[in-house]
Design an enzyme around this catalytic site. Structure first.
Site, PDB file in Angstrom:
ATOM      1  N   ASP A   1       0.854  -1.187   0.000  1.00 53.00           N
ATOM      2  CA  ASP A   1       0.000   0.000   0.000  1.00 53.00           C
ATOM      3  C   ASP A   1       0.891   1.239   0.000  1.00 53.00           C
ATOM      4  OD1 ASP A   1      -2.197   1.795   0.274  1.00 53.00           O
ATOM      5  OD2 ASP A   1      -3.369   0.172   1.106  1.00 53.00           O
TER       6      ASP A   1
ATOM      7  N   HIS B   1      10.594   0.294 -12.349  1.00 56.95           N
ATOM      8  CA  HIS B   1      10.637  -0.962 -13.107  1.00 56.95           C
ATOM      9  C   HIS B   1       9.507  -1.857 -12.601  1.00 56.95           C
ATOM     10  CE1 HIS B   1      14.622  -0.126 -14.723  1.00 56.95           C
ATOM     11  NE2 HIS B   1      15.048   0.134 -13.504  1.00 56.95           N
TER      12      HIS B   1
END
Ligand SMILES: *[C@@H]1O[C@H](CO)[C@@H](O)[C@H](O)[C@H]1NC(C)=O
Ligand SMILES: *[C@@H]1O[C@H](CO)[C@@H](O)[C@H](O)[C@H]1NC(C)=O
Ligand SMILES: *[C@@H]1O[C@H](CO)[C@@H](O)[C@H](O)[C@H]1NC(C)=O
Length: 456
Positions: free
Chosen positions: A220, A295
Site C-alpha cells: 500500500d 521498473h
C-alpha cells in the site's frame, strides 16, 4: 581546530535544508543534540522496571522513564527483546529523546497506536545502532482476514523533531503516521509490511517536513502526503514491492502546496506516483515530481480524479495547478494496458500548469504504450510534443485524449537496485523477518546523512 569542531557540531542542529529545496522554509529537526540531552539526564527503562525478556510488558516502565526525562533528557531502550502489551502515549515532552536500540515486540491486541508521541517539541526518536525496531506481528491479524489492531507509530502535534535509523516491521495496520506536525526530519528507515492493502508505510499531513532515505516494502502507500500539508520534501525513497508513493485520497477543502518528491525508485508496485480523488474541493498546487526511476510497476504517473476505489465526495473536484513532472526513466509492466502517463483531471476543475518533460519510459510487455489525458492543461509548449496535454489558454473540460507511442523513447534505460527480488513479497500468513537497514535508497546515491550503524 576546537572552535571549528564546535562550529560543525552546532551547525548540525537543527538541520538546515534551505539550501536543498525552496519547499522548506527555515530549519527542521530537534533543537538540541542527544549529547546535550544526555548530559541533562538519562532514563534507561531497565531502571524503571523493564525486563529484556520478550515477555514482560514494558509499558509502565516506558511511561515512568518518560515522566522522569520528559522535561529534558533521553529515555533509553537498550538492545534486547522487549514486549509491549499496553500502548504508550508520551505527551507533552520538551527537549527530550527516545533512543530505541532494542526490539519491541507487540504482545497486546488493542487498536490505536503502539507508540504515540504528541504535544512535544525538540524531540528525537532514533537508534544509535541502526538496529532498533518495532515488530508488530501483523500477520497474527492478517492470517485471520482481520485488519484491526494498532498502528506502530504515530506523531501528533510534534514540532522541531526527527525520527531516524529505526526499523518498523509488519504493522497490523499503518506503520507510521505523522499529522499536524511541523519542522520534522524523517530519515534512514526501513519499513517492511505484509502484502496487503491498508498497511501504509509513511502517511504525512503536516508542514515543513523533510523525509529522506526510506525503504518501504508492503502493498500500500509508500510515502504519501495527505491534506492538509504544506512545504514537504521527500527524496531518496525506495518503494520495494509497495503500493507506491501518492497524494490523497483527497476530499473536501483539500489544502496542499509546495510538495517535492525527487529521486524516487519504485519497483514492482502499483504505481510510481498517484494523485487520487473522486469529486471533492480545495486545491493542490506547486508540486514537483522529479528524477523518478521505475521498473515492473502497474501504473507510473497516475493522476486520477475519478478514482473508483473511493466514494465520490461532494464538489466539482480538487483543483490541481503547477504540477511539474520531470526526468522519469525506466520501464512499466504493460504500457498498452496501463500507460506510463495517465492524467485524468476533474472536468469540473481542469488541471492547469501541468508540465511534463524528459519523461522517457518504455513498456516491458509488447511494443506500444499509451499516454492518456483528460481536462489537463499545460502552460508550456515544448519540443518534443506535450505527451497528451492541451496547451490552450482557456481551460475547458475535455474527454479522454489518447496518444499511442510505438517507439521506445531515447534514454529510457535506467539502473535497478541490487535488493530488488523477483520473488513474491512478504505474505500475510507468516511472521515477517526484521530486515537490515539498506545502505542505499536510490541508485548510485548514498544516504544524505550517514547511517547510524556506519557512524558508531
Ligand atoms: C492551508 O494551509 C496553510 C498552512 O497550514 C494555512 O496557512 C492556510 O490558511 C490554509 N488555507 C486554507 C484555505 O485553509
Ligand atoms: C535525472 O535523474 C537521474 C536519476 O534517475 C539523475 O542521475 C540525473 O542527474 C537527472 N537529470 C537531471 C537533468 O536532473
Ligand atoms: C525487497 O522486497 C523483497 C520482496 O519482498 C524482499 O525479499 C527484499 O528483502 C526487499 N529488499 C530489502 C532491501 O529489504
Amino acid at each position: 581546530m576546537l572552535s571549528r569542531l564546535l562550529l560543525l557540531a552546532s551547525a548540525a542542529f537543527p538541520a538546515l535544508v534551505a539550501a536543498q529545496s525552496a519547499d522548506i522554509t527555515g530549519s527542521v529537526g530537534p533543537l538540541t543534540s542527544v549529547a546535550t540531552k544526555k548530559a541533562v539526564k538519562t532514563c534507561d527503562i531497565t531502571n524503571y522496571g523493564a525486563k529484556a525478556d520478550g515477555e514482560t510488558d514494558i509499558s509502565s516502565a516506558v511511561t515512568a522513564a518518560f515522566t522522569a526525562c520528559k522535561s529534558g533528557g533521553v529515555v533509553v531502550i537498550p538492545s534486547g527483546d522487549y514486549a509491549l502489551g499496553t500502548w504508550v502515549t508520551l505527551s507533552g515532552g520538551n527537549a527530550w529523546a527516545l533512543q530505541l536500540d532494542g526490539t519491541i515486540y507487540r504482545t497486546g491486541t488493542a487498536g490505536g497506536n503502539m507508540i504515540m508521541i504528541e504535544h512535544s517539541t525538540d524531540f528525537e526518536l532514533f537508534s544509535s545502532t541502526g538496529k532498533g525496531a518495532v515488530q508488530g506481528y501483523g500477520y497474527e491479524f492478517h492470517k485471520k482476514g482481520d485488519t484491526s489492531g494498532p498502528r506502530l507509530l504515530r506523531m501528533y502535534e510534534v514540532t522541531s523533531f526527527s525520527v531516524h535509523d529505526i526499523i518498523l516491521v509488519d504493522s497490523p495496520v499503518f506503520h507510521f503516521s505523522l499529522d499536524t506536525c511541523d519542522r520534522g526530519e524523517i530519515y534512514n528507515m526501513a519499513i517492511r509490511g505484509g502484502d496487503s492493502g491498508g498497511l501504509d508505510g509513511i502517511d504525512v499531513w503536516s508542514t515543513n517536513i523533510w523525509i529522506h532515505d526510506i525503504m518501504v516494502t508492503n502493498k500500500d502507500e509508500c510515502v504519501t502526503v495527505k491534506s492538509p500539508s504544506n512545504n514537504i520534501l521527500v527524496e531518496q525513497i525506495y518503494c520495494n514491492r509497495s503500493g507506491g508513493c501518492a497524494m490523497g485520497s483527497l476530499g473536501s477543502a483539500t489544502n496542499i502546496s509546495a510538495i517535492t518528491y525527487r529521486n524516487v525508485y519504485t519497483w514492482a508496485s502499483n504505481q510510481m506516483y498517484m494523485i487520487k480523488s473522486n469529486g471533492g474541493s480545495g486545491r493542490v498546487s506547486d508540486v514537483v515530481l522529479e528524477n523518478f526511476i521505475g521498473h515492473g510497476n502497474a501504473y507510473s504517473l497516475d493522476i486520477d480524479q475519478y478514482w473508483s476505489s473511493m466514494s465520490e465526495v461532494a464538489g466539482a473536484g480538487v483543483q490541481l495547478s503547477k504540477v511539474t513532472v520531470a526526468n522519469w526513466t525506466g520501464t512499466e509492466a504493460d504500457g498498452a494496458e496501463r500507460g506510463p502517463i495517465k492524467i485524468m483531471c476533474a472536468d469540473g476543475a481542469p488541471c492547469t500548469g501541468v508540465d511534463v518533460s524528459d519523461f522517457d519510459m518504455w513498456t516491458e510487455e509488447g511494443s506500444s504504450q499509451v499516454y492518456e489525458c483528460r481536462s489537463a492543461y499545460t502552460d508550456l509548449h515544448r519540443t518534443p510534443a506535450l505527451y497528451c496535454l492541451s496547451g490552450e489558454a482557456e481551460h475547458v473540460a475535455y474527454t479522454v485524449k489518447t496518444r499511442t507511442v510505438t517507439a521506445a523513447p531515447a534514454g529510457y534505460a535506467a539502473p535497478s537496485m541490487p535488493a530488488d527480488l523477483a520473488s513474491a513479497p512478504w505474505g500475510t500468513t507468516a511472521s515477517i523477518p526484521i530486515p537490515a537497514m539498506p545502505t542505499s535508497f536510490f541508485p548510485g546515491t548514498l544516504p544524505l546523512k550517514p547511517l547510524a550503524a556506519g557512524s558508531s
